[in-house]
Design a protein around this motif. Structure first.
Motif, mmCIF file in Angstrom:
data_model
loop_
_atom_site.group_PDB
_atom_site.id
_atom_site.type_symbol
_atom_site.label_atom_id
_atom_site.label_comp_id
_atom_site.label_asym_id
_atom_site.label_seq_id
_atom_site.Cartn_x
_atom_site.Cartn_y
_atom_site.Cartn_z
ATOM 1 N N MET A 1 26.133 -3.707 -64.607
ATOM 2 C CA MET A 1 26.897 -3.542 -65.929
ATOM 3 C C MET A 1 27.311 -4.845 -66.366
ATOM 4 S SD MET A 1 28.971 0.003 -65.695
ATOM 5 C CE MET A 1 29.803 -0.218 -64.032
ATOM 6 N N PHE A 2 27.835 -5.793 -65.315
ATOM 7 C CA PHE A 2 28.121 -7.101 -65.692
ATOM 8 C C PHE A 2 26.955 -8.146 -66.539
ATOM 9 C CE2 PHE A 2 28.738 -11.650 -64.596
ATOM 10 C CZ PHE A 2 30.101 -11.875 -65.480
ATOM 11 N N PHE A 3 25.697 -7.691 -65.983
ATOM 12 C CA PHE A 3 24.445 -8.162 -66.728
ATOM 13 C C PHE A 3 24.477 -7.739 -67.959
ATOM 14 C CE2 PHE A 3 22.443 -8.935 -62.296
ATOM 15 C CZ PHE A 3 22.407 -10.289 -62.228
ATOM 16 N N ILE A 4 24.660 -6.743 -68.377
ATOM 17 C CA ILE A 4 24.667 -6.063 -69.777
ATOM 18 C C ILE A 4 25.885 -6.663 -70.626
ATOM 19 C CG2 ILE A 4 24.886 -3.725 -71.088
ATOM 20 C CD1 ILE A 4 23.814 -2.249 -68.719
ATOM 21 N N LEU A 5 27.114 -6.666 -69.917
ATOM 22 C CA LEU A 5 27.994 -7.320 -70.682
ATOM 23 C C LEU A 5 27.650 -8.622 -71.073
ATOM 24 C CD1 LEU A 5 31.107 -7.572 -71.429
ATOM 25 C CD2 LEU A 5 31.769 -7.953 -69.166
ATOM 26 N N ILE A 6 27.412 -9.475 -69.996
ATOM 27 C CA ILE A 6 26.971 -10.821 -70.362
ATOM 28 C C ILE A 6 25.796 -11.093 -71.730
ATOM 29 C CG2 ILE A 6 25.851 -12.909 -69.318
ATOM 30 C CD1 ILE A 6 28.660 -12.670 -68.558
ATOM 31 N N ALA A 7 24.987 -10.002 -71.549
ATOM 32 C CA ALA A 7 23.837 -10.138 -72.383
ATOM 33 C C ALA A 7 24.231 -9.949 -73.662
ATOM 34 C CB ALA A 7 22.830 -9.113 -72.047
ATOM 35 N N ALA A 8 25.225 -8.853 -74.068
ATOM 36 C CA ALA A 8 25.760 -8.428 -75.205
ATOM 37 C C ALA A 8 26.711 -9.539 -76.067
ATOM 38 C CB ALA A 8 26.460 -7.137 -75.260
ATOM 39 N N VAL A 9 27.610 -9.928 -74.986
ATOM 40 C CA VAL A 9 28.173 -11.208 -75.276
ATOM 41 C C VAL A 9 27.472 -12.440 -75.883
ATOM 42 C CG1 VAL A 9 29.819 -13.112 -74.776
ATOM 43 C CG2 VAL A 9 30.215 -10.620 -74.176
#
Length: 407
Positions: A1-9
């Motif tokens: 989920m942190f990977f997705i968060l970083i990707a969206a930001v």
């Protein structure tokens, strides 16, 4: 989920922060001096970062990250929906920047807390690589969007900023999902005072130097292309695509180099690349402005190459965060020290932006880069002085003493 968060930001910031220079030039026709002054409301949130983290820190890193996303969404959405007056635009820019800057120390702190102790460099490289990949996607959207006319700054609604807001909404949703999964406990309210430990002096010096280098890379390096070479957003997007594509691989290698070669050697590489790039940058810009070099052809390609190398060299700066984690006396100090470092970084950034605009207009654009090269000698001094292994041993000893006291 942190990977997705970083990707969206990464996607949201790439679609907004990556085109601001062209937005200022095409919508508000700003000069080099005005471009430097714009950095005050844009970088002021970085100065306030430590105090905001201090006030909100009791909520925990993930909850503060959610607040950061909401602020970033609000600011960029307003710029997309309206074409406000210059003064009102600066207010929305400030709100968006507040969210972006608030998330900066949090993403490093959260990322390092999730990493295995013996693979921090590798994990940080992966996090940065994911962000670079989505910056690349953002650059592709910018390039094709402006080339096809879907994105433009000459309509009342700026769709590129609304797409950026949508990406940041995804980041906010993912942050909520992480909060529900992890269920972080509220922490003791963090103090906003500067943690003055002799152990952290080189970290703070590196963040101050980074404030100058960042302004040159992201403001005046870009302004050479926008103002001197008169290139549009699609050209900057192409260069960002190149940087993003290389970064996907470069950051993974960089993380492995951190673990393999160690902090001290990577600091030497960091310093020498900055000094070399800015000296060459200064002479090339000098040649173009004095007409000793043509403003097209090979000279332009050299500027493009320097732009790419400068952006890549900025990424070596991740060594600061890894260095701090290795010498921190306790984990609770990492986020507050990172946020204080960002505040110091941005105090210098504001001063460097204003000074850079003055130097550009009064002395000549090349002196902005020569000034940056001179400041980068400070990085070389830090690389020579630090003793990471000894400092880490001291930190580990202090952690054990703290644990004994708590028991």
């Amino acid at each position: 989920m942190f990977f997705i968060l970083i990707a969206a930001v990464g996607l949201g910031n790439g679609l907004s922060d990556g085109v601001y220079s062209n937005y200022f030039k095409e919508v508000y026709q700003v000069t080099a001096v005005q471009r430097g002054l714009i950095e005050f409301p844009r970088e002021l949130p970085g100065v306030l970062c430590a105090f905001m983290i201090g006030m909100l820190g009791f909520l925990g890193d993930l909850r503060v990250s959610f607040i950061a996303q909401i602020l970033a969404i609000l600011g960029v959405a307003m710029l997309g929906l309206f074409t406000p007056s210059f003064g009102v635009m600066l207010i929305f820019l400030f709100i968006n920047s507040m969210g972006m800057h608030l998330f900066m120390p949090l993403q490093d702190a959260i990322g390092m807390s999730l990493a295995e102790p013996d693979q921090i460099g590798r994990r940080m490289g992966q996090y940065f690589s994911i962000r670079a990949a989505f910056n690349l996607i953002a650059a592709l959207l910018v390039f094709f969007g402006f080339r096809t006319g879907f994105f433009t700054f000459h309509t009342s609604i700026k769709w590129i900023f609304l797409v950026a807001a949508s990406a940041l909404i995804c980041a906010a949703v993912m942050t909520v999902a992480m909060i529900r999964k992890v269920k972080p406990q509220k922490a003791v309210r963090r103090k906003t005072k500067l943690i003055l430990r002799k152990q952290y002096r080189y970290f703070y010096l590196l963040t101050i130097l980074h404030g100058v280098q960042k302004q040159i890379a992201f403001v005046y390096g870009t302004w050479v292309i926008v103002d001197l070479l008169l290139k549009k957003a699609d050209t900057l997007a192409l260069l960002t695509i190149v940087v993003g594509f290389i970064s996907i691989f470069f950051l993974n290698m960089l993380g492995e180099w951190m673990d393999r070669f160690g902090i001290k050697r990577m600091m030497y590489i960091d310093a020498l690349t900055f000094i070399g790039i800015y000296i060459i940058y200064g002479f090339v810009v000098w040649g173009i402005t004095s007409e000793a070099l043509p403003s097209q052809g090979l000279s332009v390609w050299i500027v493009y190459l320097l732009f790419v190398l400068d952006r890549l060299s900025m990424q070596i700066g991740m060594v600061k965060s890894i260095y701090l984690r290795s010498i921190a006396w306790n984990n609770d100090e990492i986020t507050s020290t990172l946020s204080m470092g960002i505040s110091l970084d941005h105090v210098v950034s504001i001063l460097a932006a204003i000074a850079g605009g003055y130097v550009w207009s009064q002395w000549g654009s090349q002196w902005v880069f020569f000034m940056a090269a001179a400041f980068s000698l400070g990085n070389l001094y830090v690389a020579y002085r630090v003793q990471p292994d000894k400092e880490k041993a001291v930190a580990e000893k202090m952690r054990l003493e703290v644990q004994k006291v708590e028991i």
